[in-house]
Design a protein around this motif. Structure first.
Motif, short mmCIF file in Angstrom:
data_model
loop_
_atom_site.label_atom_id
_atom_site.label_comp_id
_atom_site.label_asym_id
_atom_site.label_seq_id
_atom_site.Cartn_x
_atom_site.Cartn_y
_atom_site.Cartn_z
N TYR A 86 34.16 35.98 43.92
CA TYR A 86 34.78 35.99 45.24
C TYR A 86 35.87 37.05 45.28
CZ TYR A 86 32.30 31.62 45.85
OH TYR A 86 31.31 30.66 45.93
N ASN A 87 36.06 37.62 46.46
CA ASN A 87 37.07 38.66 46.63
C ASN A 87 38.48 38.07 46.60
OD1 ASN A 87 35.40 40.98 47.00
ND2 ASN A 87 34.90 40.26 49.04
N PHE A 88 39.38 38.80 45.99
CA PHE A 88 40.81 38.47 46.02
C PHE A 88 41.60 39.71 46.41
CE2 PHE A 88 44.80 39.02 43.68
CZ PHE A 88 45.57 38.05 44.31
N ASP A 89 42.55 39.54 47.32
CA ASP A 89 43.46 40.64 47.65
C ASP A 89 44.78 40.06 48.13
OD1 ASP A 89 43.63 40.71 50.80
OD2 ASP A 89 41.50 40.48 50.35
N TYR A 90 45.82 40.87 48.06
CA TYR A 90 47.12 40.41 48.56
C TYR A 90 47.87 41.59 49.18
CZ TYR A 90 49.30 42.35 44.28
OH TYR A 90 49.73 43.18 43.28
N VAL A 91 48.68 41.26 50.19
CA VAL A 91 49.49 42.25 50.89
C VAL A 91 50.87 41.66 51.16
CG1 VAL A 91 47.51 43.36 52.02
CG2 VAL A 91 48.67 41.46 53.16
N HIS A 92 51.86 42.56 51.40
CA HIS A 92 53.21 42.10 51.76
C HIS A 92 53.87 43.20 52.57
CE1 HIS A 92 55.15 44.71 48.71
NE2 HIS A 92 54.06 44.45 47.99
N ASN A 93 54.93 42.83 53.32
CA ASN A 93 55.65 43.86 54.06
C ASN A 93 56.67 44.55 53.15
OD1 ASN A 93 57.79 42.07 53.93
ND2 ASN A 93 57.74 41.51 56.10
N GLU A 94 57.42 45.49 53.73
CA GLU A 94 58.22 46.41 52.91
C GLU A 94 59.58 45.83 52.48
OE1 GLU A 94 59.01 47.65 57.26
OE2 GLU A 94 57.48 46.63 56.05
N PHE A 95 59.87 44.57 52.82
CA PHE A 95 61.21 44.03 52.56
C PHE A 95 61.27 43.19 51.29
CE2 PHE A 95 60.79 44.31 57.28
CZ PHE A 95 61.56 45.46 57.41
N GLY A 96 60.39 43.48 50.36
CA GLY A 96 60.39 42.78 49.08
C GLY A 96 59.23 43.27 48.23
N THR A 97 59.11 42.69 47.07
CA THR A 97 58.02 43.05 46.17
C THR A 97 57.23 41.82 45.77
OG1 THR A 97 59.43 42.82 44.21
CG2 THR A 97 59.29 45.01 45.21
N VAL A 98 55.93 42.05 45.53
CA VAL A 98 55.04 40.98 45.06
C VAL A 98 54.25 41.53 43.88
CG1 VAL A 98 53.11 39.47 45.60
CG2 VAL A 98 54.83 39.97 47.36
N THR A 99 54.34 40.85 42.76
CA THR A 99 53.56 41.22 41.57
C THR A 99 52.59 40.09 41.27
OG1 THR A 99 55.45 42.46 40.69
CG2 THR A 99 53.69 41.88 39.16
N ALA A 100 51.32 40.44 41.15
CA ALA A 100 50.28 39.44 40.86
C ALA A 100 49.68 39.70 39.49
CB ALA A 100 49.19 39.47 41.93
N SER A 101 49.22 38.63 38.86
CA SER A 101 48.62 38.76 37.53
C SER A 101 47.25 39.43 37.58
CB SER A 101 48.48 37.37 36.89
OG SER A 101 47.67 36.53 37.70
N HIS A 102 46.65 39.50 38.78
CA HIS A 102 45.34 40.13 38.96
C HIS A 102 45.41 41.11 40.12
CE1 HIS A 102 44.41 36.56 36.63
NE2 HIS A 102 43.17 36.99 36.44
N SER A 103 44.77 42.25 39.98
CA SER A 103 44.71 43.23 41.06
C SER A 103 43.64 42.82 42.07
CB SER A 103 44.40 44.61 40.50
OG SER A 103 43.17 44.60 39.82
N ASP A 104 43.60 43.50 43.21
CA ASP A 104 42.55 43.25 44.19
C ASP A 104 41.19 43.46 43.53
OD1 ASP A 104 44.67 43.00 45.88
OD2 ASP A 104 44.14 44.68 47.19
N GLY A 105 40.23 42.57 43.83
CA GLY A 105 38.90 42.73 43.25
C GLY A 105 38.11 41.45 43.35
N LYS A 106 37.01 41.38 42.59
CA LYS A 106 36.13 40.21 42.57
C LYS A 106 36.36 39.41 41.29
CE LYS A 106 32.30 42.03 45.37
NZ LYS A 106 32.26 40.90 46.32
N TYR A 107 36.41 38.08 41.44
CA TYR A 107 36.68 37.21 40.30
C TYR A 107 35.80 35.97 40.35
CZ TYR A 107 40.70 40.23 39.72
OH TYR A 107 41.50 41.33 39.53
N THR A 108 35.53 35.41 39.17
CA THR A 108 34.69 34.23 39.09
C THR A 108 35.48 32.98 39.48
OG1 THR A 108 35.27 34.01 36.75
CG2 THR A 108 33.25 35.20 37.28
N PRO A 109 34.80 31.94 39.97
CA PRO A 109 35.48 30.69 40.32
C PRO A 109 36.25 30.13 39.13
CG PRO A 109 33.25 30.69 41.18
CD PRO A 109 33.36 31.89 40.30
#
Length: 265
Positions: free
Chosen positions: A193-216
């Motif tokens: 399944y696809n995973f992605d994340y976005v945020h506005n410019e007034f902070g930072t978001v760090t995720a353990s996984h980049s945008d892409g496809k991942y298994t359940p």
């Protein structure tokens, strides 16, 4: 062969015919092997098959060899009587080739075909299902196998008739499908399944996984840090509000999109 129990060793030899090279019916039980290696069963006719399983209670086990047909490598005919026991085909190893661009290496009709090994890479289409069951649940890596629905017009085949290993599904044009619609072909792929994340410019978001496809079952953790003077306004996961205190999400059975917005304190 008609009736009886046999073991046939190709022993590195080629058997060639212009019709059906092996014709099996009437409760025949046969194992085909190739102890030396390099053996093959070839049907040169454009409409023929290396092996024809005709109607009645055949049990066929293939342990090795190359099987090549102008139409099918293995063709299984539908029984004429509903009281007839279905054919059981078990493939442990071997290479299976259809030389027809639109025909499968193996057609599955009113039979149980269990595939535990073998090479199907030389055919455009690996299996076609009219009725019966195709079981590739013990095949080491079924990703890339191509399966078609060859039933009558507007007849669908439920994916329950195709047994896959856990975590795999049938896809057409990148979309997971059920059931199989007539005349289309489908590819076995690892379910993701696809995973992605976005945020506005007034902070930072760090995720353990980049945008892409991942298994359940994939767990994605986040670090969310507002800029000085800002706070988290809200977090949405696939359009629904989300409680940041848990600091992680698990990809289960759908695409996941994360949105983080910051606002002035």
């Amino acid at each position: 062969a008609s009736g009886g129990k046999f073991t046939f060793d190709l022993n590195g030899k080629e058997i060639r015919s212009e019709s059906y090279t092996f014709y099996l019916n009437n409760s025949t039980e046969i194992t085909i092997t190739d102890t030396v290696g390099g053996g093959s069963v070839v049907c040169t006719s454009a409409g023929g098959s290396a092996i024809l399983v005709d109607e009645t209670a055949v049990k066929l086990t293939i342990e090795g060899g190359r099987f090549e047909g102008g139409n099918y490598a293995i063709r299984i005919n539908k029984p004429s009587s509903t009281e007839t026991s279905l054919a059981e085909i078990t493939i442990l190893d071997g290479t299976f080739v259809s030389n027809h661009p639109h025909s499968p290496a193996i057609n599955v009709d009113c039979s149980l075909v269990t595939v535990m090994g073998g090479n199907f890479e030389e055919s455009n289409l690996d299996f076609a299902l009219t009725s019966g069951t195709l079981d590739v649940s013990l095949y080491d890596d079924p990703a890339g196998l191509v399966i078609a629905n060859h039933t009558g017009e507007d007849v669908s085949v439920p994916t329950e008739n195709i047994k896959l290993p856990d975590g795999y599904g049938l896809y057409r044009d990148g979309v997971l499908v059920n059931p199989l619609v007539h005349s289309f072909s489908y590819t076995v792929e690892l379910i993701t399944y696809n995973f992605d994340y976005v945020h506005n410019e007034f902070g930072t978001v760090t995720a353990s996984h980049s945008d892409g496809k991942y298994t359940p079952g994939t767990v994605v953790t986040f670090e969310i840090t507002p800029n000085d003077g800002y706070v988290i306004s809200h977090i949405e996961v696939t359009g629904a509000s989300y409680d940041y205190e848990t600091n992680s999400i698990t990809i289960l059975d759908s695409d996941v999109s994360v949105t983080v917005l910051f606002e002035l304190h």
